[in-house]
Structures are given as structure tokens and as C-alpha cells.
Design a protein around this motif. Structure first.
Motif, PDB file in Angstrom:
ATOM      1  N   SER A  84      15.506   8.829  11.733  1.00  0.00           N
ATOM      2  CA  SER A  84      15.523  10.234  11.334  1.00  0.00           C
ATOM      3  C   SER A  84      14.704  10.508  10.072  1.00  0.00           C
ATOM      4  O   SER A  84      14.541  11.671   9.699  1.00  0.00           O
ATOM      5  CB  SER A  84      16.971  10.684  11.103  1.00  0.00           C
ATOM      6  N   MET A  85      14.182   9.496   9.428  1.00  0.00           N
ATOM      7  CA  MET A  85      13.434   9.671   8.182  1.00  0.00           C
ATOM      8  C   MET A  85      11.962   9.925   8.500  1.00  0.00           C
ATOM      9  O   MET A  85      11.111   9.036   8.425  1.00  0.00           O
ATOM     10  CB  MET A  85      13.592   8.437   7.291  1.00  0.00           C
ATOM     11  N   VAL A  86      11.625  11.175   8.828  1.00  0.00           N
ATOM     12  CA  VAL A  86      10.276  11.487   9.293  1.00  0.00           C
ATOM     13  C   VAL A  86       9.257  11.480   8.149  1.00  0.00           C
ATOM     14  O   VAL A  86       8.090  11.128   8.345  1.00  0.00           O
ATOM     15  CB  VAL A  86      10.247  12.835  10.035  1.00  0.00           C
ATOM     16  N   LEU A  87       9.651  11.885   6.951  1.00  0.00           N
ATOM     17  CA  LEU A  87       8.713  11.846   5.822  1.00  0.00           C
ATOM     18  C   LEU A  87       8.402  10.414   5.420  1.00  0.00           C
ATOM     19  O   LEU A  87       7.257  10.090   5.083  1.00  0.00           O
ATOM     20  CB  LEU A  87       9.280  12.610   4.622  1.00  0.00           C
ATOM     21  N   LEU A  88       9.423   9.557   5.461  1.00  0.00           N
ATOM     22  CA  LEU A  88       9.187   8.144   5.163  1.00  0.00           C
ATOM     23  C   LEU A  88       8.285   7.525   6.221  1.00  0.00           C
ATOM     24  O   LEU A  88       7.346   6.792   5.908  1.00  0.00           O
ATOM     25  CB  LEU A  88      10.519   7.399   5.083  1.00  0.00           C
ATOM     26  N   GLU A  89       8.558   7.838   7.481  1.00  0.00           N
ATOM     27  CA  GLU A  89       7.724   7.307   8.559  1.00  0.00           C
ATOM     28  C   GLU A  89       6.289   7.816   8.441  1.00  0.00           C
ATOM     29  O   GLU A  89       5.327   7.065   8.661  1.00  0.00           O
ATOM     30  CB  GLU A  89       8.305   7.678   9.918  1.00  0.00           C
ATOM     31  N   SER A  90       6.133   9.082   8.082  1.00  0.00           N
ATOM     32  CA  SER A  90       4.793   9.642   7.898  1.00  0.00           C
ATOM     33  C   SER A  90       4.065   8.934   6.760  1.00  0.00           C
ATOM     34  O   SER A  90       2.866   8.654   6.859  1.00  0.00           O
ATOM     35  CB  SER A  90       4.886  11.138   7.621  1.00  0.00           C
ATOM     36  N   SER A  91       4.780   8.659   5.663  1.00  0.00           N
ATOM     37  CA  SER A  91       4.171   7.952   4.533  1.00  0.00           C
ATOM     38  C   SER A  91       3.703   6.564   4.956  1.00  0.00           C
ATOM     39  O   SER A  91       2.631   6.099   4.543  1.00  0.00           O
ATOM     40  CB  SER A  91       5.175   7.828   3.385  1.00  0.00           C
ATOM     41  N   GLU A 130       4.938  13.879  -6.245  1.00  0.00           N
ATOM     42  CA  GLU A 130       5.511  14.795  -5.256  1.00  0.00           C
ATOM     43  C   GLU A 130       5.973  14.037  -4.019  1.00  0.00           C
ATOM     44  O   GLU A 130       7.068  14.287  -3.487  1.00  0.00           O
ATOM     45  CB  GLU A 130       4.482  15.847  -4.856  1.00  0.00           C
ATOM     46  N   ALA A 131       5.142  13.118  -3.562  1.00  0.00           N
ATOM     47  CA  ALA A 131       5.500  12.330  -2.386  1.00  0.00           C
ATOM     48  C   ALA A 131       6.710  11.448  -2.671  1.00  0.00           C
ATOM     49  O   ALA A 131       7.634  11.345  -1.850  1.00  0.00           O
ATOM     50  CB  ALA A 131       4.312  11.471  -1.963  1.00  0.00           C
ATOM     51  N   LEU A 132       6.719  10.813  -3.833  1.00  0.00           N
ATOM     52  CA  LEU A 132       7.830   9.942  -4.214  1.00  0.00           C
ATOM     53  C   LEU A 132       9.143  10.717  -4.224  1.00  0.00           C
ATOM     54  O   LEU A 132      10.163  10.256  -3.681  1.00  0.00           O
ATOM     55  CB  LEU A 132       7.556   9.329  -5.586  1.00  0.00           C
ATOM     56  N   GLN A 133       9.128  11.905  -4.819  1.00  0.00           N
ATOM     57  CA  GLN A 133      10.345  12.721  -4.890  1.00  0.00           C
ATOM     58  C   GLN A 133      10.791  13.163  -3.503  1.00  0.00           C
ATOM     59  O   GLN A 133      11.989  13.109  -3.172  1.00  0.00           O
ATOM     60  CB  GLN A 133      10.091  13.947  -5.766  1.00  0.00           C
ATOM     61  N   TRP A 182       0.822  -1.208   0.000  1.00  0.00           N
ATOM     62  CA  TRP A 182       0.000   0.000   0.000  1.00  0.00           C
ATOM     63  C   TRP A 182       0.861   1.267   0.000  1.00  0.00           C
ATOM     64  O   TRP A 182       0.572   2.218  -0.738  1.00  0.00           O
ATOM     65  CB  TRP A 182      -0.946   0.006   1.197  1.00  0.00           C
ATOM     66  N   VAL A 183       1.926   1.288   0.803  1.00  0.00           N
ATOM     67  CA  VAL A 183       2.742   2.503   0.863  1.00  0.00           C
ATOM     68  C   VAL A 183       3.443   2.728  -0.476  1.00  0.00           C
ATOM     69  O   VAL A 183       3.467   3.853  -0.991  1.00  0.00           O
ATOM     70  CB  VAL A 183       3.759   2.428   2.016  1.00  0.00           C
ATOM     71  N   LEU A 184       4.000   1.659  -1.062  1.00  0.00           N
ATOM     72  CA  LEU A 184       4.666   1.812  -2.356  1.00  0.00           C
ATOM     73  C   LEU A 184       3.665   2.227  -3.430  1.00  0.00           C
ATOM     74  O   LEU A 184       3.959   3.108  -4.260  1.00  0.00           O
ATOM     75  CB  LEU A 184       5.351   0.499  -2.739  1.00  0.00           C
ATOM     76  N   TYR A 185       2.489   1.653  -3.411  1.00  0.00           N
ATOM     77  CA  TYR A 185       1.448   1.998  -4.392  1.00  0.00           C
ATOM     78  C   TYR A 185       1.036   3.464  -4.260  1.00  0.00           C
ATOM     79  O   TYR A 185       0.954   4.202  -5.248  1.00  0.00           O
ATOM     80  CB  TYR A 185       0.253   1.073  -4.197  1.00  0.00           C
ATOM     81  N   PHE A 186       0.818   3.913  -3.026  1.00  0.00           N
ATOM     82  CA  PHE A 186       0.427   5.313  -2.817  1.00  0.00           C
ATOM     83  C   PHE A 186       1.537   6.267  -3.253  1.00  0.00           C
ATOM     84  O   PHE A 186       1.266   7.332  -3.828  1.00  0.00           O
ATOM     85  CB  PHE A 186       0.074   5.547  -1.347  1.00  0.00           C
ATOM     86  N   LEU A 187       2.777   5.925  -2.973  1.00  0.00           N
ATOM     87  CA  LEU A 187       3.884   6.785  -3.386  1.00  0.00           C
ATOM     88  C   LEU A 187       4.003   6.865  -4.907  1.00  0.00           C
ATOM     89  O   LEU A 187       4.253   7.937  -5.463  1.00  0.00           O
ATOM     90  CB  LEU A 187       5.199   6.274  -2.789  1.00  0.00           C
ATOM     91  N   LEU A 188       3.806   5.744  -5.588  1.00  0.00           N
ATOM     92  CA  LEU A 188       3.906   5.746  -7.048  1.00  0.00           C
ATOM     93  C   LEU A 188       2.758   6.530  -7.687  1.00  0.00           C
ATOM     94  O   LEU A 188       2.899   7.026  -8.809  1.00  0.00           O
ATOM     95  CB  LEU A 188       3.930   4.311  -7.581  1.00  0.00           C
ATOM     96  N   ARG A 189       1.658   6.653  -6.997  1.00  0.00           N
ATOM     97  CA  ARG A 189       0.536   7.447  -7.503  1.00  0.00           C
ATOM     98  C   ARG A 189       0.727   8.943  -7.241  1.00  0.00           C
ATOM     99  O   ARG A 189      -0.019   9.760  -7.782  1.00  0.00           O
ATOM    100  CB  ARG A 189      -0.767   6.982  -6.848  1.00  0.00           C
ATOM    101  N   ASP A 190       1.708   9.302  -6.418  1.00  0.00           N
ATOM    102  CA  ASP A 190       1.895  10.696  -6.011  1.00  0.00           C
ATOM    103  C   ASP A 190       3.345  11.099  -6.282  1.00  0.00           C
ATOM    104  O   ASP A 190       4.220  10.923  -5.423  1.00  0.00           O
ATOM    105  CB  ASP A 190       1.568  10.833  -4.523  1.00  0.00           C
TER     106      ASP A 190
END
Length: 501
Positions: free
Chosen positions: A334-341, A299-302, A289-297
């Protein structure tokens, strides 16, 4: 005209059902029954649990009791009331439910009967997935992820694009890497033979898992017993004794099981098989689910890919597709954006039920003004997906927002309902005594998997596909599966690429 014996029995059965049908007592929550004996409203719940519960909430309020498959579950949907349930330990017990459903599901005898002290020792063994032991597991998982990715995917396609399916990709990598981390590798070589066959058998078992948890006899589920036996045979003591790099968790549990002579080798194997399911049954769909959501977005992926690269650079490291990478526990933290995703993916896909069984008839105090009468044997159920989808807590709750759980560069923990701060706002891993003891390892390995995939691979969804949705067949049991797999293609990234490329 005489009535046939069959029709007479049916009428008598219906009459007994009507006469014995549960009636609401004073002080109890509104009762939602059904006209189908034993099943109650199980079919409605199974079709779409979230929609069913929201409909009952509109009719009856935040607290109501539902007849589901022979049991009565009192759902509490207001998250402001959750702390009252979680801290109620004396009259509400989680272990009774687990001890009832887990042994017949995985094929071992009930632990609390005939094995004094074993249950408590097994529970304590889960501490070996936390603290300093978590660092060892994290390091081992990183090496195993690199091993599987490097050999199976990073060298595929000769530098060109390779096509695949996201769930199958996540499953093939995470299943084997987690297996090697928890249970160890073969005596010779680095990877076990027959892992693909094992993974397929695991998926066959997993498809029947909801029915087994619902206590449908395994003999009624086709070849499920044979598949389970085949999986258990993988963990027989004679076979496991030659494995190397086995985690301290499994070493300790093996010693505990060996202390009980009445446990057969297949019983011990079944215990280890249960650990395998607990290790991958939810992390694999979470990765999907996280990989799928990132590939659909894009901005988030970058943004997430940029964060991983920045963490590497801050520690003096540089990414190279030809070199294996090791990310420390501190770097992952320390990866807060990854953890948030990941948190956002879990929020959108988790549908676990927090279960407590009433040990006696009593009045459960929900807050200063409100209580509800509960019968012995009834189940108190928290269904956090109703909270995860609450627009009063999460703005536009159906949307994936990779930075929803970030505030001022740190992990955000302040969420409110009706102007009151929530103690519990994200609950994919349960709560209190039922909270998953391997949750820290689970989040770490999801972080590791996504970090490596985003760093080493260019990925893109193949066009012309419908958006996948949640399959509610596992409602109440954790992370929901997708109703279909998703086609994508990938290739090895070049060292000179910027995050946006």
C-alpha cells in the motif's frame, strides 16, 4: 634489410584481422567496429555506455550492431520495438548466454552438460520466492532487518549523532539481513561470526565481477580466485547443515544438488554463492541510491516518511523507537509513494542489458514495416537505460521525482513514446524469460529497509560534499555503483516527532 620475426608476426596478425574483419551483409543493421582486435569498441562502451550508445544512435538510428570483446551485439534502443524481441522465444535464447558466463564466474561446472534436468529444476525452484513463499520471506526479512539495525545502529551514539557512509551503512545492514533470510542463522546464537570479513571478501569479488562476466580468465585477476574460494567455503554442505531458519529456496536447491554424485561439495557451495550474489549484488546499491536521493530532497523524505506512518496508523499501530516493528506484505504493497521512490531510484541507476542469443541465421521482425537480419551466435541486446533517460517518455529524466510513478493515489503504469503507450517503460529486472525471478522479494526488502530507516532514524547529509555520479564499470550488469561513498550522520528518532521534524 630483413624484417624481424616479431614485426613479421605483428604484420601478419594485422593482415589477418583486416581480412577476417566482419563485413555488413544486406539486411543487417549498421555495423560499429573498432580497430583493436577482439576488443572492438569495448573500451568506449566501458567508459560510458549510455553516452556511447546515444552517439551511435545519432549516427545509425535505433538499431545497430557493435563489436564488443569478441562478440557482436545488435542493440535495439526503440522501446516500441521491445515486445517483438521479448516474445521471440524460438530463435532467441537467454539461457545460452547465462550458461556460458555464470559457471566460470562463480566456479561451478556447466549445469546443462552432464546433469540432465538439473537446469530446469533449478529454474523452477525460483518459484519459491513468489506467491505464498514471498510472505514467509518478507516476514523473515523484517525480523532480520530489525535484529541488525537494533544491535548495530539504533543503540549507537547514546541518543546523539553517529557519523557514517551511506553505502557502507546500506551494505552492512542489507548484506547480513538478506544472508540470514535466505540461508539461515547459526546453530547457536542469532548472527553468524565473521560476517564483516565475508562482506569485505564479497566486495573484492564484486569489483572483479564485470571482468569475469566478460570471460577474462580468473587466473589473470590477482587474488580473485583465492577470494572466491574463501567465499565458496562458507557454503559447504557440512557447514550449512547446522544452520537454522534456512529458506525453502535453499533447502530445495540443496536437495537438488545432492542428487548428483558427480558434483563436489565445492560445486554445491559455488551454486549457493551465486544465489548470494544474486540476492545482494543489486539490492545494496539500489538501497544506496534511493536513500541518497531521498536525503537530497527534503520534500520527498517528509512525504515518504509520512506515508509509512499513515499506513501504520490505518492498521491500528503506532510507532515507538523502543519497540520492534513488523510490516506485513499488504502494508508494504500500500506504500505507493515509497514504491514510486524506489522505481525512480531504479530508473536513474539501473544499466542492465537484456540479452538474447540468436540460435540461427534469420530475419528478426521488429514491426509491420521493419525487420533486421541476424547471424547465428549474435546477441540481441536491449539497453533500457536509453529508455529510462528518454525525455520523450520521462520529463526532465535526469532529475529524481519521488512521485513520478504515482497517479491519482495509485501506481502509474501509463507511459508513452511518440504518442504510443509503452508495454515496457521500466526494466531494471530484465524482461521475458530473463526477468529476475526474485524481483518481488527484492522490491519488498528495499521497502522494508527504507521504511525502518526512515521511521527509526533522523538522517542528514554532511555538508561540503560533491554530488556522486554513476560508475559505469558495471554497465550492462544491473544497478550501477556510485563513484564515491557519501558521508552522513544519523540518530534515533523520538516517538513524539512529527514527520517534518
Amino acid at each position: 634489410m630483413m624484417m624481424s620475426p616479431v614485426l613479421l608476426l605483428l604484420l601478419l596478425g594485422l593482415l589477418c584481422f583486416i581480412c577476417l574483419r566482419r563485413k555488413r551483409r544486406p539486411g543487417e543493421a549498421p555495423l560499429v567496429s573498432g580497430w583493436i582486435p577482439f576488443l572492438g569498441r569495448a573500451l568506449d562502451f566501458g567508459r560510458d555506455a549510455q553516452a556511447f550508445l546515444q552517439e551511435q544512435r545519432r549516427r545509425h538510428g535505433d538499431v545497430f550492431t557493435v563489436h564488443l570483446a569478441g562478440k557482436y551485439l545488435t542493440f535495439i534502443l526503440d522501446p516500441l520495438l521491445y515486445p517483438s524481441v521479448v516474445r521471440q522465444g524460438r530463435q532467441l535464447d537467454f539461457h545460452q548466454f547465462a550458461d556460458t558466463v555464470a559457471p566460470p564466474t562463480f566456479g561451478y561446472p556447466p549445469v546443462r552438460k552432464g546433469f540432465p534436468g538439473l537446469s530446469e529444476q533449478i529454474i523452477r525452484s525460483f518459484q519459491l520466492m513468489q506467491g505464498e513463499h514471498l510472505g514467509v520471506l518478507t516476514e523473515s526479512m523484517m525480523g532480520n532487518l530489525m535484529l541488525v539495525l537494533r544491535q548495530d545502529h539504533l543503540c549507537a551514539g547514546g541518543g546523539g549523532w553517529t557519523s557514517g557512509s551511506i553505502f557502507d551503512f546500506c551494505n552492512s545492514v542489507m548484506f547480513e539481513a538478506t544472508f540470514l533470510t535466505i540461508f539461515g542463522g547459526p546453530e547457536r546464537g542469532r548472527r553468524h561470526e565473521g560476517m564483516e570479513d565475508m562482506r569485505e571478501d564479497f566486495q573484492r569479488f564484486d569489483r572483479m565481477f564485470p571482468l569475469l562476466i566478460a570471460q577474462v580468465p580468473i587466473g589473470l585477476l590477482g587474488r580473485t580466485r583465492a577470494v572466491r574460494s574463501k567465499l565458496i567455503d562458507r557454503f559447504l554442505p557440512d557447514r550449512m547443515s547446522s544452520w537454522t531458519g534456512t529458506s525453502q529456496l535453499i533447502k530445495t536447491r540443496s536437495k537438488l544438488l545432492e542428487q548428483h554424485a558427480s558434483l563436489r561439495d565445492t560445486d554445491k557451495g559455488a551454486h549457493h554463492f551465486a544465489i548470494l550474489w544474486a540476492s545482494v549484488g543489486n539490492t545494496v546499491p539500489a538501497c544506496f541510491w534511493v536513500l541518497y536521493f531521498l536525503l537530497r530532497d527534503p520534500e520527498a523524505l517528509q512525504a515518504v516518511r509520512q506515508e509509512v506512518l499513515e499506513v501504520l496508523r490505518q492498521s491500528g499501530g503506532e510507532f515507538s523507537p523502543e519497540k520492534d516493528l513488523a510490516l506485513s506484505r499488504e502494508q508494504l504493497d500500500s506504500m505507493v509513494l515509497l514504491e514510486s521512490s524506489i522505481s525512480e531510484g531504479l530508473r536513474l541507476s539501473s544499466a542492465s542489458t537484456n540479452i538474447r542469443v540468436s540460435q540461427e541465421d534469420f530475419s528478426l521482425r521488429l514491426n509491420a514495416e521493419r525487420s533486421v537480419s541476424v547471424r547465428k551466435g549474435d546477441v540481441i541486446a536491449l539497453y533500457p537505460q536509453s529508455m529510462h533517460m528518454d525525455p520523450d517518455i520521462y520529463q526532465d529524466p535526469q532529475s529524481f521525482r519521488y512521485d513520478r510513478f504515482v497517479q491519482d493515489g495509485r501506481v502509474k503504469t501509463d507511459f508513452y513514446k511518440s504518442g504510443q503507450k509503452l508495454k515496457f517503460f521500466l526494466m531494471p529486472f530484465g524482461s521475458g524469460t530473463s526477468m529476475c525471478p526474485g524481483r518481488y522479494f527484492a522490491v519488498n526488502e528495499i521497502k522494508q529497509f527504507l521504511s525502518l530507516v526512515l521511521l527509526y532514524l533522523d538522517l542528514d547529509l554532511q555538508p561540503g560534499q560533491n554530488r556522486v555520479s554513476l560508475d559505469y564499470g558495471r554497465a550492462g550488469l544491473g544497478i550501477l555503483l556510485p563513484n564515491a561513498d557519501v558521508r552522513f550522520h544519523y540518530r534515533l528518532r523520538a516517538a513524539s516527532q512529527s514527520p517534518a521534524e
